[in-house]
Scaffold this motif. Structure first.
Motif, short mmCIF file in Angstrom:
data_model
loop_
_atom_site.label_atom_id
_atom_site.label_comp_id
_atom_site.label_asym_id
_atom_site.label_seq_id
_atom_site.Cartn_x
_atom_site.Cartn_y
_atom_site.Cartn_z
N ALA A 69 0.83 -1.21 0.00
CA ALA A 69 0.00 0.00 0.00
C ALA A 69 0.86 1.26 0.00
O ALA A 69 0.60 2.22 -0.75
CB ALA A 69 -0.93 0.00 1.21
N LYS A 70 1.91 1.29 0.82
CA LYS A 70 2.78 2.47 0.88
C LYS A 70 3.45 2.73 -0.46
O LYS A 70 3.55 3.88 -0.90
CB LYS A 70 3.84 2.28 1.97
N ARG A 71 3.91 1.65 -1.11
CA ARG A 71 4.58 1.83 -2.40
C ARG A 71 3.60 2.34 -3.46
O ARG A 71 3.95 3.17 -4.29
CB ARG A 71 5.23 0.51 -2.85
N ILE A 72 2.39 1.83 -3.44
CA ILE A 72 1.39 2.29 -4.40
C ILE A 72 1.03 3.76 -4.14
O ILE A 72 0.96 4.57 -5.06
CB ILE A 72 0.13 1.41 -4.33
N LEU A 73 0.83 4.11 -2.87
CA LEU A 73 0.38 5.46 -2.53
C LEU A 73 1.44 6.52 -2.79
O LEU A 73 1.12 7.71 -2.90
CB LEU A 73 -0.06 5.50 -1.07
N ARG A 74 2.72 6.10 -2.92
CA ARG A 74 3.76 7.07 -3.26
C ARG A 74 3.51 7.72 -4.62
O ARG A 74 4.01 8.81 -4.90
CB ARG A 74 5.13 6.38 -3.28
N GLY A 75 2.75 7.05 -5.46
CA GLY A 75 2.51 7.56 -6.80
C GLY A 75 1.36 8.56 -6.87
O GLY A 75 1.00 8.99 -7.96
N TYR A 76 0.79 8.90 -5.72
CA TYR A 76 -0.35 9.81 -5.69
C TYR A 76 0.01 11.08 -4.93
O TYR A 76 0.78 11.04 -3.97
CB TYR A 76 -1.57 9.13 -5.06
N THR A 77 -0.59 12.22 -5.35
CA THR A 77 -0.31 13.52 -4.76
C THR A 77 -1.55 14.04 -4.04
O THR A 77 -2.66 13.97 -4.59
CB THR A 77 0.10 14.52 -5.86
N PRO A 78 -1.40 14.55 -2.83
CA PRO A 78 -2.55 15.12 -2.12
C PRO A 78 -3.17 16.27 -2.90
O PRO A 78 -2.47 17.02 -3.58
CB PRO A 78 -1.96 15.60 -0.79
#
Length: 428
Positions: free
Chosen positions: A389-398
């Motif tokens: 999950a952490k690795r996937i979420l790195r690709g998203y910007t708030p």
């Protein structure tokens, strides 16, 4: 980049030979009550046949006595070997010896390879990977076992448990803290410790679900080990001081792929038993195969197994292309998904057999007990899910406004196509 899981026709022929060999020569050993001497007598000629086929210790490169197969071919091989817990040992790639041989191949000195790795590959020695501690399981940064350099020796003190195969091993590879003043990721090392070194105490083999009363001598147990003033030469350090985590990742990554493919072999055996029972058992007016609920079990199991197989092959292919360190996402996903599929398929097979599946008259109950461990060893499901999950979420910007917010998108679209919209209005 296109995925390619294909192998050469020559290797396909090897896989076909392995299927028959495991089915006809190895699986029948499960129902024999063998002690170690009898097991060694029976399996010695089987191991020779494996060596003659060039399939012994296939996880290592040819210059180290292996087949240099790469992860995709190894995965296909382990899918077959996973049907029976005796098969990996007969092919010279049983855990933890296979992972320890890979570790020594990566980080070991020439002397360490000569003394420990090559005899391990020849089957002359057994080994143990001693990492987990009572206070440091899923979080290895909490390791407390210390190794202090004293002259030309390391002195090791600590408490380990679930050190697989320790009670059967000739040497242990111990993960310990060599520098407590830096980050745990830079302060841990691996050290080779002969099992008969003074200060090493194999306290017990811990009872576990798949052998709750004793540790089978044929494939080792999960030992609790004390290290009290254990003194070994500093030459027993694997790699450099602080290499422990790097070496662990290089060791554990391929091992997780092999586990996942072995689980597919176990799943397939359970699935075959499920389907055989479905077409054989008559109840409430028809065979079980005619019941929609059983049909759902068959269809769901088939889809889950296929998904797990493709995910595992993709992870293996990715490792072959870019290395284990760049395939952590794929490895993490197959670790928890494959463990779930293994458990669920066996569970359905037990259910369709009713009381017979629950009994010792079928191998399903033993398979079920062993399968439960898959969600824990080599990192529990929850750790892998968090990592993925952490690795996937790195690709998203708030963002303050959701990217797909319709009013905002509509405003932007009107501004972008204003000229065309105005022309349409003018023509009305």
């Amino acid at each position: 980049m296109a995925w390619d899981f294909s192998t050469e026709p020559e290797f396909e022929a090897q896989l076909e030979w392995m299927r028959g060999f495991v089915r006809d020569e190895i699986i029948p050993l499960e129902v024999l009550d063998l002690d170690r001497p009898a097991y060694d007598r029976i399996t010695a000629p089987l191991k020779e046949r494996v060596k003659e086929r060039g399939l012994w210790a296939a996880h290592l490169p040819p210059e180290l006595g292996g087949g240099g197969f790469g992860q995709v071919r190894l995965g296909l091989m382990h899918e077959i070997l996973g049907q029976c817990r005796y098969a990996p040992g007969i092919f010279g790639n049983q855990a933890p010896d296979s992972g320890n041989a890979e570790l020594l191949a990566i980080g070991g000195s020439p002397e360490q390879k000569e003394r420990w790795m090559f005899p391990l590959l020849r089957g002359e020695l057994r080994s143990c990977f001693s990492m987990t501690e009572p206070g440091a399981g899923a979080d290895p940064t909490l390791l407390s076992t210390r190794a202090v350099l004293d002259g030309d020796d390391y002195v090791i003190d600590g408490h380990k448990w679930f050190s697989s195969n320790a009670s059967q091993a000739d040497f242990l590879i111990v993960m310990c803290v060599t520098d407590p003043d830096v980050s745990p990721y830079q302060g841990s090392s691996m050290i080779i410790v002969p099992t008969d070194t003074p200060g090493v105490t194999i306290v017990r083999d811990i009872p576990v679900m798949d052998h709750p009363t004793h540790s089978p001598a044929l494939y080792g147990g999960h030992a609790e080990v004390l290290y009290e003033g254990v003194r070994v030469p500093k030459e027993n350090l694997v790699g450099n001081p602080g290499d422990g985590f790097r070496l662990a990742q290089q060791r554990l990554g391929p091992g997780r792929i092999h586990h996942a493919m072995r689980w597919l072999g176990q799943s397939r055996r359970a699935f075959d038993m499920l389907c055989e029972r479905a077409v054989s058992r008559h109840t409430h007016g028809s065979v079980l195969a005619d019941k929609q609920m059983v049909q759902d079990w068959v269809a769901t199991s088939a889809a889950e197994m296929q998904a797990a197989r493709l995910m595992t092959l993709h992870a293996a292919w990715t490792m072959d292309q870019v290395g284990a360190s760049n395939a952590r996402l794929e490895i993490g996903m197959i670790k928890y998904w494959g463990a779930k599929v293994l458990h669920d398929v066996i569970d359905r097979a037990i259910q369709v057999h009713g009381s017979l599946g629950f009994s010792g008259d079928l191998p399903l109950e033993e398979m079920y007990r062993a399968a439960r461990a898959a969600r824990i060893y080599d990192g529990p499901d929850e750790v892998h899910k968090a990592t993925v999950a952490k690795r996937i979420l790195r690709g998203y910007t708030p963002t303050d406004v959701p990217t797909e917010h319709v009013p905002t998108r509509a405003k932007a679209a009107r501004e972008r196509f204003a000229e065309h919209l105005d022309a349409v209005t003018a023509n009305l």
